[in-house]
Write a protein that holds these residues in place. Structure first.
Motif, PDB file in Angstrom:
ATOM      1  N   PRO A 197       0.766  -1.319  -0.039  1.00 38.05           N
ATOM      2  CA  PRO A 197       0.053   0.073   0.064  1.00 38.05           C
ATOM      3  C   PRO A 197       0.885   1.399  -0.145  1.00 38.05           C
ATOM      4  CG  PRO A 197      -0.816  -1.547   1.630  1.00 38.05           C
ATOM      5  CD  PRO A 197       0.541  -2.150   1.028  1.00 38.05           C
ATOM      6  N   GLU A 198       0.264   2.384  -0.485  1.00 33.82           N
ATOM      7  CA  GLU A 198       1.251   3.564  -0.570  1.00 33.82           C
ATOM      8  C   GLU A 198       1.660   4.080   0.588  1.00 33.82           C
ATOM      9  OE1 GLU A 198       2.468   5.315  -3.367  1.00 33.82           O
ATOM     10  OE2 GLU A 198       1.783   3.518  -4.492  1.00 33.82           O
ATOM     11  N   ASP A 199       0.869   4.058   1.814  1.00 38.01           N
ATOM     12  CA  ASP A 199       1.383   4.313   2.954  1.00 38.01           C
ATOM     13  C   ASP A 199       2.695   3.607   3.311  1.00 38.01           C
ATOM     14  OD1 ASP A 199      -0.378   2.067   3.359  1.00 38.01           O
ATOM     15  OD2 ASP A 199      -0.663   2.979   5.636  1.00 38.01           O
ATOM     16  N   GLN A 200       2.578   2.436   3.141  1.00 36.39           N
ATOM     17  CA  GLN A 200       3.892   1.544   3.553  1.00 36.39           C
ATOM     18  C   GLN A 200       4.839   2.070   2.593  1.00 36.39           C
ATOM     19  OE1 GLN A 200       2.938  -2.697   3.912  1.00 36.39           O
ATOM     20  NE2 GLN A 200       1.191  -2.283   5.229  1.00 36.39           N
ATOM     21  N   VAL A 201       4.636   2.383   1.554  1.00 36.57           N
ATOM     22  CA  VAL A 201       5.852   2.509   0.373  1.00 36.57           C
ATOM     23  C   VAL A 201       6.417   3.838   1.172  1.00 36.57           C
ATOM     24  CG1 VAL A 201       6.372   3.248  -1.846  1.00 36.57           C
ATOM     25  CG2 VAL A 201       4.899   1.205  -1.444  1.00 36.57           C
ATOM     26  N   ARG A 202       5.646   4.714   1.266  1.00 35.51           N
ATOM     27  CA  ARG A 202       5.982   6.132   1.690  1.00 35.51           C
ATOM     28  C   ARG A 202       6.668   5.972   3.160  1.00 35.51           C
ATOM     29  NH1 ARG A 202       7.418  11.285  -0.023  1.00 35.51           N
ATOM     30  NH2 ARG A 202       8.358  12.337   1.976  1.00 35.51           N
ATOM     31  N   ALA A 203       6.257   5.002   3.947  1.00 36.11           N
ATOM     32  CA  ALA A 203       6.916   5.144   5.258  1.00 36.11           C
ATOM     33  C   ALA A 203       8.359   4.327   5.222  1.00 36.11           C
ATOM     34  CB  ALA A 203       6.169   3.960   6.055  1.00 36.11           C
ATOM     35  N   LEU A 204       8.446   3.529   4.035  1.00 33.72           N
ATOM     36  CA  LEU A 204       9.792   2.789   3.695  1.00 33.72           C
ATOM     37  C   LEU A 204      10.726   4.084   3.226  1.00 33.72           C
ATOM     38  CD1 LEU A 204       8.470  -0.761   2.156  1.00 33.72           C
ATOM     39  CD2 LEU A 204      10.083  -0.338   4.272  1.00 33.72           C
ATOM     40  N   PHE A 205      10.218   4.736   2.344  1.00 36.31           N
ATOM     41  CA  PHE A 205      11.111   5.816   1.807  1.00 36.31           C
ATOM     42  C   PHE A 205      11.545   6.779   3.029  1.00 36.31           C
ATOM     43  CE2 PHE A 205      11.545  10.325   0.693  1.00 36.31           C
ATOM     44  CZ  PHE A 205      12.492  10.293  -0.192  1.00 36.31           C
ATOM     45  N   ASP A 206      10.822   7.248   3.765  1.00 32.23           N
ATOM     46  CA  ASP A 206      11.036   8.126   4.902  1.00 32.23           C
ATOM     47  C   ASP A 206      12.148   7.288   5.834  1.00 32.23           C
ATOM     48  OD1 ASP A 206       9.317  10.082   3.916  1.00 32.23           O
ATOM     49  OD2 ASP A 206       7.466   9.333   5.504  1.00 32.23           O
ATOM     50  N   TYR A 207      12.007   6.036   5.872  1.00 33.40           N
ATOM     51  CA  TYR A 207      12.901   5.483   6.996  1.00 33.40           C
ATOM     52  C   TYR A 207      14.170   5.338   6.287  1.00 33.40           C
ATOM     53  CZ  TYR A 207      15.318   1.742   9.015  1.00 33.40           C
ATOM     54  OH  TYR A 207      16.595   0.817   9.762  1.00 33.40           O
ATOM     55  N   GLY A 208      14.336   5.184   4.938  1.00 31.39           N
ATOM     56  CA  GLY A 208      15.505   5.063   4.315  1.00 31.39           C
ATOM     57  C   GLY A 208      16.188   6.435   4.277  1.00 31.39           C
ATOM     58  N   ASP A 209      15.421   7.586   4.172  1.00 30.77           N
ATOM     59  CA  ASP A 209      15.955   8.797   4.071  1.00 30.77           C
ATOM     60  C   ASP A 209      16.513   9.253   5.387  1.00 30.77           C
ATOM     61  OD1 ASP A 209      15.949  11.624   2.731  1.00 30.77           O
ATOM     62  OD2 ASP A 209      14.409  12.115   4.493  1.00 30.77           O
ATOM     63  N   ALA A 210      15.877   9.041   6.407  1.00 33.68           N
ATOM     64  CA  ALA A 210      15.996   9.478   7.842  1.00 33.68           C
ATOM     65  C   ALA A 210      17.230   8.714   8.135  1.00 33.68           C
ATOM     66  CB  ALA A 210      14.995   9.401   8.706  1.00 33.68           C
ATOM     67  N   LYS A 309       6.750   2.731  12.380  1.00 34.90           N
ATOM     68  CA  LYS A 309       5.512   2.215  12.921  1.00 34.90           C
ATOM     69  C   LYS A 309       4.227   1.948  12.426  1.00 34.90           C
ATOM     70  CE  LYS A 309       6.849   4.835  17.163  1.00 34.90           C
ATOM     71  NZ  LYS A 309       6.593   6.085  18.079  1.00 34.90           N
ATOM     72  N   GLY A 310       4.136   2.431  10.983  1.00 32.11           N
ATOM     73  CA  GLY A 310       3.317   2.157   9.966  1.00 32.11           C
ATOM     74  C   GLY A 310       3.282   0.929   9.265  1.00 32.11           C
ATOM     75  N   LEU A 311       4.522  -0.004   9.458  1.00 36.24           N
ATOM     76  CA  LEU A 311       4.877  -1.158   8.844  1.00 36.24           C
ATOM     77  C   LEU A 311       4.419  -2.327   9.529  1.00 36.24           C
ATOM     78  CD1 LEU A 311       8.127   0.320   7.464  1.00 36.24           C
ATOM     79  CD2 LEU A 311       5.951  -0.363   6.060  1.00 36.24           C
ATOM     80  N   PRO A 312       4.471  -3.492   8.884  1.00 37.36           N
ATOM     81  CA  PRO A 312       3.934  -4.662   9.464  1.00 37.36           C
ATOM     82  C   PRO A 312       5.041  -5.202  10.647  1.00 37.36           C
ATOM     83  CG  PRO A 312       3.542  -4.903   7.102  1.00 37.36           C
ATOM     84  CD  PRO A 312       4.439  -3.453   7.389  1.00 37.36           C
ATOM     85  N   ALA A 313       4.445  -5.651  11.681  1.00 35.60           N
ATOM     86  CA  ALA A 313       5.272  -5.864  12.785  1.00 35.60           C
ATOM     87  C   ALA A 313       6.022  -7.041  12.649  1.00 35.60           C
ATOM     88  CB  ALA A 313       4.608  -5.936  14.220  1.00 35.60           C
ATOM     89  N   GLY A 314       7.063  -7.453  13.183  1.00 36.33           N
ATOM     90  CA  GLY A 314       7.782  -8.651  12.915  1.00 36.33           C
ATOM     91  C   GLY A 314       9.265  -8.541  13.225  1.00 36.33           C
ATOM     92  N   GLU A 315       9.822  -9.650  13.248  1.00 28.51           N
ATOM     93  CA  GLU A 315      11.448  -9.455  13.247  1.00 28.51           C
ATOM     94  C   GLU A 315      12.243  -8.768  12.375  1.00 28.51           C
ATOM     95  OE1 GLU A 315      15.339 -12.597  12.844  1.00 28.51           O
ATOM     96  OE2 GLU A 315      13.428 -13.037  11.729  1.00 28.51           O
ATOM     97  N   ILE A 316      11.975  -8.480  11.134  1.00 21.29           N
ATOM     98  CA  ILE A 316      12.471  -7.338  10.354  1.00 21.29           C
ATOM     99  C   ILE A 316      12.130  -6.107  10.944  1.00 21.29           C
ATOM    100  CG2 ILE A 316      12.607  -6.489   7.933  1.00 21.29           C
ATOM    101  CD1 ILE A 316      13.830  -9.192   8.153  1.00 21.29           C
ATOM    102  N   ARG A 317      11.160  -5.669  10.984  1.00 23.99           N
ATOM    103  CA  ARG A 317      10.865  -4.342  11.346  1.00 23.99           C
ATOM    104  C   ARG A 317      11.558  -4.329  12.994  1.00 23.99           C
ATOM    105  NH1 ARG A 317       5.155  -1.726  13.378  1.00 23.99           N
ATOM    106  NH2 ARG A 317       5.694  -2.510  15.497  1.00 23.99           N
ATOM    107  N   ASP A 318      11.637  -5.112  13.652  1.00 22.61           N
ATOM    108  CA  ASP A 318      12.453  -5.024  14.893  1.00 22.61           C
ATOM    109  C   ASP A 318      13.818  -4.756  14.751  1.00 22.61           C
ATOM    110  OD1 ASP A 318      10.000  -5.361  16.425  1.00 22.61           O
ATOM    111  OD2 ASP A 318      10.551  -7.425  16.828  1.00 22.61           O
ATOM    112  N   ILE A 319      14.466  -5.483  13.793  1.00 23.99           N
ATOM    113  CA  ILE A 319      15.951  -5.322  13.272  1.00 23.99           C
ATOM    114  C   ILE A 319      16.156  -3.846  12.579  1.00 23.99           C
ATOM    115  CG2 ILE A 319      17.822  -5.948  11.948  1.00 23.99           C
ATOM    116  CD1 ILE A 319      16.711  -8.833  12.241  1.00 23.99           C
ATOM    117  N   LEU A 320      15.122  -3.510  11.826  1.00 22.76           N
ATOM    118  CA  LEU A 320      15.440  -2.048  11.145  1.00 22.76           C
ATOM    119  C   LEU A 320      15.271  -0.886  12.477  1.00 22.76           C
ATOM    120  CD1 LEU A 320      13.177  -2.440   7.833  1.00 22.76           C
ATOM    121  CD2 LEU A 320      15.729  -2.548   8.070  1.00 22.76           C
ATOM    122  N   ASP A 321      14.319  -1.307  13.177  1.00 19.05           N
ATOM    123  CA  ASP A 321      14.265  -0.440  14.479  1.00 19.05           C
ATOM    124  C   ASP A 321      15.755  -0.167  15.152  1.00 19.05           C
ATOM    125  OD1 ASP A 321      12.052   1.203  15.992  1.00 19.05           O
ATOM    126  OD2 ASP A 321      13.576   0.055  17.424  1.00 19.05           O
TER     127      ASP A 321
END
Length: 332
Positions: A197-210, A309-321
Motif C-alpha cells: 500500500p502507498e502508505d507503507q511505500v512512503r513509510a519505507l522511503f521516509d525510513y531510508g531517507d532519515a 510504526k506504520g509497517l507490519p510488525a515482526g522480526e524484520i521491523r524490529d531489526i530495522l528499528d
C-alpha cells in the motif's frame, strides 16, 4: 559474551536474509563479468569482494520481505542498488584522490583513474539492465532518479565544500545526494516490488531517507573525534580535505571575526598549518557544534524509527528499528 548479544543489527539482517543475500551475491558475480574486457571483473571484484557490509541491498531485501513479497525480483533490485553504490565508490575515489578503501588500496591506485571511471560507468549500465528485468516502470523511475540525485549531490559538494557561505540546508541537500538518496531508494523499491500500500511505500522511503541522513551526520562527526574531546589518530580527513561538514558549518555560523578568519584561511584558502586541526576542534567544542550536530543525528535516527510504526510488525521491523539506533550509537 553471548554471540547473539554481540551481533549488530546488520549481522542480524544478514542472518535473517541469508538465502536471499546469497542469491544477490551470485547475481552480482554473474553480472559483473565481461566477455571482451577482463579488466572490468578484475576492478569490480577488488571492490565488491572487499568485505563491505552490503547494507543497501540488505535494506531492499528487508523492505520487500517486510511487505510480504515472495517473487524473484527483489534479488535483481538489491543487486542493482549494490552496483550503483559500487560505481559511486569507484568514481568518488578518483574525485577524492583516495588511496585506501575498506583498508585496501583503491582501484584507481592499483590500476588507474581511467579504469576506475570506466568500470564505474559499466556498473551503472549493468544496474539499469537489472532494473529493466523487473518490468516495473516505477522501480526504474525511483532508481534512475536516485542515480541523478547522487551525481547532483557530488557536484554540489565540489562547489560548496570550501565555501563558508554553505549553510545547513545546502549541507542537507549534499548528504541527501551522497548517502540518503540510495538508502531511501533501496527501501522504497522493496515496497514497490511487493506492491505494498502507498502508505507503507512512503513509510519505507521516509525510513531510508532519515536513516541515511543520520548515518552521514554520524560519519561526519566521527571525523572530528565523535562525541569525545580527544582527537584520535584517524580523525581530521575532512578538515585536511577542506570539506565543510555539519559541525564546522555550525561553528562558522557562530564565529566571531577572528574565528571566521581562521576558517577562511584553512578552508577557503587551503592554508593549513601545524596545530590547525586542534584549533578547529577547540572552536567546535567552544560553540557546542559537536553536541548540536550529535543532537541532529539522534533526531534523524528517531525519525527513522517513527517511520517504521506504520509497517507490519515482526522480526524484520524490529531489526530495522535497532539499525536506526545502531548507526548513531558510535556518537552517543
Amino acid at each position: 559474551m553471548d554471540a547473539a548479544v554481540a551481533q549488530t543489527p546488520t549481522d542480524r539482517l544478514m542472518d535473517a536474509l541469508a538465502p536471499e543475500m546469497a542469491a544477490v551475491n551470485a547475481l552480482i558475480r554473474a553480472r559483473m563479468q565481461s566477455q571482451h574486457a577482463p579488466r572490468i571483473p578484475e576492478v569490480t571484484a577488488h571492490l565488491v569482494e572487499a568485505g563491505g557490509k552490503r547494507l543497501r541491498p540488505l535494506l531492499t531485501l528487508a523492505a520487500a520481505k517486510l511487505c510480504g513479497y515472495d517473487g524473484p525480483y527483489h534479488i535483481h533490485l538489491a543487486a542493482t542498488v549494490e552496483f550503483i553504490h559500487t560505481a559511486t565508490l569507484l568514481h568518488d575515489d578518483v574525485v577524492d584522490e583516495s588511496q585506501q578503501r575498506r583498508g585496501r588500496p583503491t582501484a584507481n591506485l592499483l590500476w588507474d583513474n581511467k579504469s576506475s571511471v570506466l568500470v564505474g560507468d559499466y556498473l551503472l549500465a549493468r544496474a539499469f539492465q537489472l532494473m529493466t528485468d523487473t518490468g516495473v516502470m516505477r522501480v526504474l523511475t525511483i532508481l534512475s532518479n536516485a542515480s541523478a540525485t547522487i551525481s547532483e549531490g557530488e557536484v554540489l559538494q565540489l562547489t560548496a565544500a570550501q565555501d563558508l557561505g554553505t549553510d545547513e540546508p545546502v549541507y542537507l541537500q549534499i548528504i541527501r545526494g551522497k548517502t540518503a538518496a540510495l538508502f531511501s531508494a533501496a527501501t522504497e523499491v522493496g515496497g514497490v516490488i511487493a506492491n505494498a500500500p502507498e502508505d507503507q511505500v512512503r513509510a519505507l522511503f521516509d525510513y531510508g531517507d532519515a536513516l541515511g541522513i543520520a548515518f552521514q551526520i554520524a560519519d561526519d562527526l566521527l571525523d572530528y573525534g565523535g562525541s569525545s574531546a580527544v582527537i584520535g589518530k584517524n580523525t581530521g580527513d575532512d578538515f585536511r580535505e577542506r570539506k565543510l561538514t555539519l559541525p564546522v558549518i555550525k561553528a562558522v555560523a557562530r564565529a566571531d571575526d577572528a574565528e571566521r578568519a581562521f576558517w577562511r584561511r584553512t578552508f577557503e584558502k587551503g592554508d593549513q598549518r601545524a596545530g590547525d586541526l586542534e584549533q578547529a576542534f577547540a572552536l567546535l567544542t567552544r560553540h557546542g557544534a559537536m553536541d548540536d550536530a550529535r543532537a541532529d543525528a539522534l533526531a534523524w535516527s528517531e525519525k527513522a524509527r517513527a517511520a517504521l510504526k506504520g509497517l507490519p510488525a515482526g522480526e524484520i521491523r524490529d531489526i530495522l528499528d535497532e539499525l536506526a539506533d545502531f548507526v548513531v550509537a558510535r556518537i552517543a
